[in-house]
Structure formats: C-alpha cells, structure tokens
Design a protein around this motif. Sequence first.
Motif, PDB file in Angstrom:
ATOM      1  N   LEU A   1       3.263  -3.644   6.376  1.00 43.53           N
ATOM      2  CA  LEU A   1       2.916  -2.411   7.170  1.00 43.53           C
ATOM      3  C   LEU A   1       2.289  -1.432   6.146  1.00 43.53           C
ATOM      4  CD1 LEU A   1       6.155  -1.790   9.072  1.00 43.53           C
ATOM      5  CD2 LEU A   1       4.299  -3.094   9.846  1.00 43.53           C
ATOM      6  N   THR A   2       1.438  -0.665   6.933  1.00 37.89           N
ATOM      7  CA  THR A   2       0.935   0.613   6.048  1.00 37.89           C
ATOM      8  C   THR A   2       1.708   1.651   6.000  1.00 37.89           C
ATOM      9  OG1 THR A   2      -0.207   1.379   8.144  1.00 37.89           O
ATOM     10  CG2 THR A   2      -1.576  -0.223   6.553  1.00 37.89           C
ATOM     11  N   GLN A   3       1.366   2.742   5.087  1.00 36.16           N
ATOM     12  CA  GLN A   3       2.325   3.635   4.913  1.00 36.16           C
ATOM     13  C   GLN A   3       2.616   4.337   6.250  1.00 36.16           C
ATOM     14  OE1 GLN A   3       3.812   4.619   2.013  1.00 36.16           O
ATOM     15  NE2 GLN A   3       4.893   6.245   3.136  1.00 36.16           N
ATOM     16  N   ASP A   4       1.702   4.804   7.099  1.00 36.34           N
ATOM     17  CA  ASP A   4       1.963   5.416   8.257  1.00 36.34           C
ATOM     18  C   ASP A   4       3.012   4.524   9.176  1.00 36.34           C
ATOM     19  OD1 ASP A   4      -0.260   3.708   8.384  1.00 36.34           O
ATOM     20  OD2 ASP A   4      -0.992   4.812  10.185  1.00 36.34           O
ATOM     21  N   GLU A   5       2.703   3.298   9.331  1.00 33.99           N
ATOM     22  CA  GLU A   5       3.618   2.517   9.988  1.00 33.99           C
ATOM     23  C   GLU A   5       4.991   2.456   9.451  1.00 33.99           C
ATOM     24  OE1 GLU A   5       0.393  -0.819  11.423  1.00 33.99           O
ATOM     25  OE2 GLU A   5       1.215  -0.879   9.740  1.00 33.99           O
ATOM     26  N   ARG A   6       5.118   2.143   8.104  1.00 35.05           N
ATOM     27  CA  ARG A   6       6.574   2.389   7.662  1.00 35.05           C
ATOM     28  C   ARG A   6       7.296   3.652   7.873  1.00 35.05           C
ATOM     29  NH1 ARG A   6       5.557   1.965   2.519  1.00 35.05           N
ATOM     30  NH2 ARG A   6       3.141   1.074   2.836  1.00 35.05           N
ATOM     31  N   ARG A  18       1.152  14.000  -2.079  1.00 33.60           N
ATOM     32  CA  ARG A  18       0.491  13.054  -2.798  1.00 33.60           C
ATOM     33  C   ARG A  18      -0.687  12.455  -1.589  1.00 33.60           C
ATOM     34  NH1 ARG A  18       3.489   9.223  -3.317  1.00 33.60           N
ATOM     35  NH2 ARG A  18       5.693  10.043  -3.218  1.00 33.60           N
ATOM     36  N   ASP A  58       0.818  -1.197  -0.135  1.00 28.96           N
ATOM     37  CA  ASP A  58       0.020  -0.023   0.020  1.00 28.96           C
ATOM     38  C   ASP A  58       0.816   1.187   0.054  1.00 28.96           C
ATOM     39  OD1 ASP A  58      -2.452  -1.486   0.173  1.00 28.96           O
ATOM     40  OD2 ASP A  58      -2.012  -1.942   2.406  1.00 28.96           O
ATOM     41  N   ARG A  59       0.487   2.158  -0.788  1.00 27.11           N
ATOM     42  CA  ARG A  59       1.134   3.544  -0.768  1.00 27.11           C
ATOM     43  C   ARG A  59       0.610   4.606   0.082  1.00 27.11           C
ATOM     44  NH1 ARG A  59       4.297   2.083  -5.492  1.00 27.11           N
ATOM     45  NH2 ARG A  59       4.669  -0.040  -4.986  1.00 27.11           N
ATOM     46  N   VAL A 115      -2.759   4.213   2.174  1.00 33.76           N
ATOM     47  CA  VAL A 115      -3.641   3.726   3.212  1.00 33.76           C
ATOM     48  C   VAL A 115      -3.295   3.880   4.686  1.00 33.76           C
ATOM     49  CG1 VAL A 115      -3.477   1.443   3.143  1.00 33.76           C
ATOM     50  CG2 VAL A 115      -5.581   2.002   3.572  1.00 33.76           C
ATOM     51  N   LEU A 116      -3.787   4.297   5.808  1.00 33.99           N
ATOM     52  CA  LEU A 116      -3.103   4.204   6.873  1.00 33.99           C
ATOM     53  C   LEU A 116      -3.888   2.959   7.798  1.00 33.99           C
ATOM     54  CD1 LEU A 116      -3.733   8.034   7.819  1.00 33.99           C
ATOM     55  CD2 LEU A 116      -1.726   6.945   6.640  1.00 33.99           C
ATOM     56  N   ARG A 117      -3.104   2.577   8.891  1.00 30.89           N
ATOM     57  CA  ARG A 117      -3.508   1.479   9.413  1.00 30.89           C
ATOM     58  C   ARG A 117      -5.062   1.540   9.882  1.00 30.89           C
ATOM     59  NH1 ARG A 117      -2.908  -3.398   9.108  1.00 30.89           N
ATOM     60  NH2 ARG A 117      -0.606  -3.088   9.060  1.00 30.89           N
ATOM     61  N   ARG A 161       9.349   7.744  -1.552  1.00 36.81           N
ATOM     62  CA  ARG A 161       8.082   6.919  -0.751  1.00 36.81           C
ATOM     63  C   ARG A 161       7.899   7.532   0.525  1.00 36.81           C
ATOM     64  NH1 ARG A 161       7.885   2.126  -4.366  1.00 36.81           N
ATOM     65  NH2 ARG A 161       8.277   3.250  -6.302  1.00 36.81           N
ATOM     66  N   GLN A 196       5.801  12.450  -0.672  1.00 37.97           N
ATOM     67  CA  GLN A 196       4.688  11.495  -0.039  1.00 37.97           C
ATOM     68  C   GLN A 196       3.531  12.551   0.650  1.00 37.97           C
ATOM     69  OE1 GLN A 196       4.276   8.239  -0.432  1.00 37.97           O
ATOM     70  NE2 GLN A 196       2.713   8.303   0.909  1.00 37.97           N
TER      71      GLN A 196
END
Lengths: 190, 190
Positions: free
Chosen positions: B104-109, A109, A64-65, A67-69, B65, A106
Amino acid sequence: MHAPPVPRLFCFAAAASGPWRVQRMQALAGAGLADTPCLVVRADDGSRSSQAAGWVLRGITSNDRYVLRAEKTQLADRQQGLGRSAATRAALIPIRKSAAWWVLTQDERREVFEAQSAHIAIGMRYLPAIARRLHHCRDLGPGEPFDFLTWFDFAPQDEPAFDRLLDALRRSPEWDFVEREVDIRLARVD
Amino acid sequence: MHAPPVPRLFCFAAAASGPWRVQRMQALAGAGLADTPCLVVRADDGSRSSQAAGWVLRGITSNDRYVLRAEKTQLADRQQGLGRSAATRAALIPIRKSAAWWVLTQDERREVFEAQSAHIAIGMRYLPAIARRLHHCRDLGPGEPFDFLTWFDFAPQDEPAFDRLLDALRRSPEWDFVEREVDIRLARVD
C-alpha cells in the motif's frame, strides 16, 4: 513452487577491483568517504566483504514512505528497472538527515518533501532515463553512518540530466535537513 | 558534555529467570512462540542473550509513520513514560503484517490505519493508564519474524481497560492485514 524472495538487503563495498570503477567522489555535506578505485554492489549484508578493502555501506529496500497512490501509478508507468545494457554510468548517493527531520510528524515531512520540495515531481521529469533504487539504513541499527543510500543508473549521455535532477533537489527546502551527503559517480567496467 | 544517546535498539529475550514473569502467552494469528517462564528486556541487540535460553526478538524505535502534528501534540499532553512504580503489569505484542499491507502507499495505509480503524484515537482513550513503546523490526533485516514489537505497561487494575483497547483494535479493518500476532502478558517480579 514459490519464487525466490526478492532481495531487500544490499551492500556497497569499496574494493580494489570490481564491476564499477569510481570516476569521482565528492563530499557535499559532512564527512566524505575514503577514496576507492572500485565499488562492488551485492545483495547481502556486507559481511562477505573484507574489512581491509575499505568501507562497506548497507541498506534495505522498504515500503514507500511518502508516495501517494496517484503518484505511484504515474511512476510505475514511466520508470524502468536498473541494469539496462545502455546504463553504463551509475551513482551512489549516501545521505544522512538531521535530528530535526526525524522529529517531524508524517504530515510535516510530506509537506517539506513534496509540497515544498517537489521531490517526487522532480524525479518524475527524468524518467525513464534515470533508474533508481532507494535503500534505507536508519532502522538497520542505531550505528549506521547514513540514513539512505540511493543507487542510480543511466546512459552516459543522460549524466547532464542527472546533474540537473540533483541540482533541483539540492536547492529544495528538503535539503536544509541533509547533514551528510556524498556523491559517488561510477562507470561500468566492460 | 553530550548527553548519552537515547537507546533505540531493544531486545526481548525468553529467559529462565528475570524481572518479568510470563502470566499468559496466546497466539492470535499465525505461529506462537515457545513457552518461557520469564522475559528480559534490554537496550541492546540481543547478542548477549544465550541461544540456549530460547527466542530473542529485536526491535528499534524510529520516527512516527502515521501520526500528524495535532495528534502528536495531544498524545504528548496525555501520555506517561514506561516504568512507573505502579505499572507492575506489562504486555509484549509482536505483530507481523501481510505483504498486502506493505505494498500500500502512504495515503492508503493512513486511510486504513486512522480513517477506517481509528488506531491513534483508540490508543488516546486509554492514556495515561496504558504506556507504550513501539519497536520496528521489518527494516532491521530481511529475516525478522515480526514487523513490530509493542511493549506496554500498566497497573493491575488497568488490565481490563487494556483488554478493551486491544479488542477495539483487533476488530478494526487494519487487523485484516495482521497475519501473525502473539499476546504475552507479564507481571513484574518484586
């Protein structure tokens, strides 16, 4: 024993016959694609497809680029997989975004994608009726004609809802960055 | 007239001779790569490389990213391009991250990458001495052996600083997700 790996690379090939009959193809931005009677979807790189049959588009599922948890958890609770027996209609929507999109950072976007355009929230409203799989093309190589291929399936009675989903996305600021888009509608051949 | 497109796809090929002589190769996690006397870097897909010569790694430059606009502005103010005449030392560091990273989602990464690991801030400290180009491999196809290839170049006197940079990153929580890493150091053949 290991489970076989989940396929990531898919091809969508124009074909004279196949499991999905093309009902309508519409170029919404930029160049269209050549008409074809049918479409074949396969979990491979497209090299098995005869060139004579027409175009072949390739895409790869990825992480996923945006989406948040919290969003992912909501999506996972609501969405259903592709291939439900009632899902006899489908759509393939190849999209290419502009250079102006790809130079954004990021945070910029994500701002356009969700804060301004509510891309995830709009899609959520149409779950579980509309199932989807997103394929990335841009990083397969430097010569790909599209950046994304999204494959959707749904029951015939949900096609008007699908049209509303697309209409909402296409009116959003994110779509200012879409420079090529083709909308291909399909019916499953029984 | 259009400017020619900036190359995005690069290959790094083991070779018997070439512009970069291998000084040292070290497998830090997972399997290493076969020894090679030299390395060739080219802006192509690697198909020109003879298989007999040994391994060929491919990667593609892509959009950022994790970097935010404020960070990007700072980076752009400080960084220099590859290929400076004094930059006679280089490193190629192929990395593969674990499945746990990619789910992991974007916020977690981003949380692991910057809030916990200060990846961007650490790199910033070594600008402009250490120049770099990041190549993505994971979405080139499902069978790539690495997820990222980073190419660095620097002057010989800056190699100790480069080692400190790597040491800081390798001690960070982000590196808990690194399951394969090879460190290849090179000297330019004059």
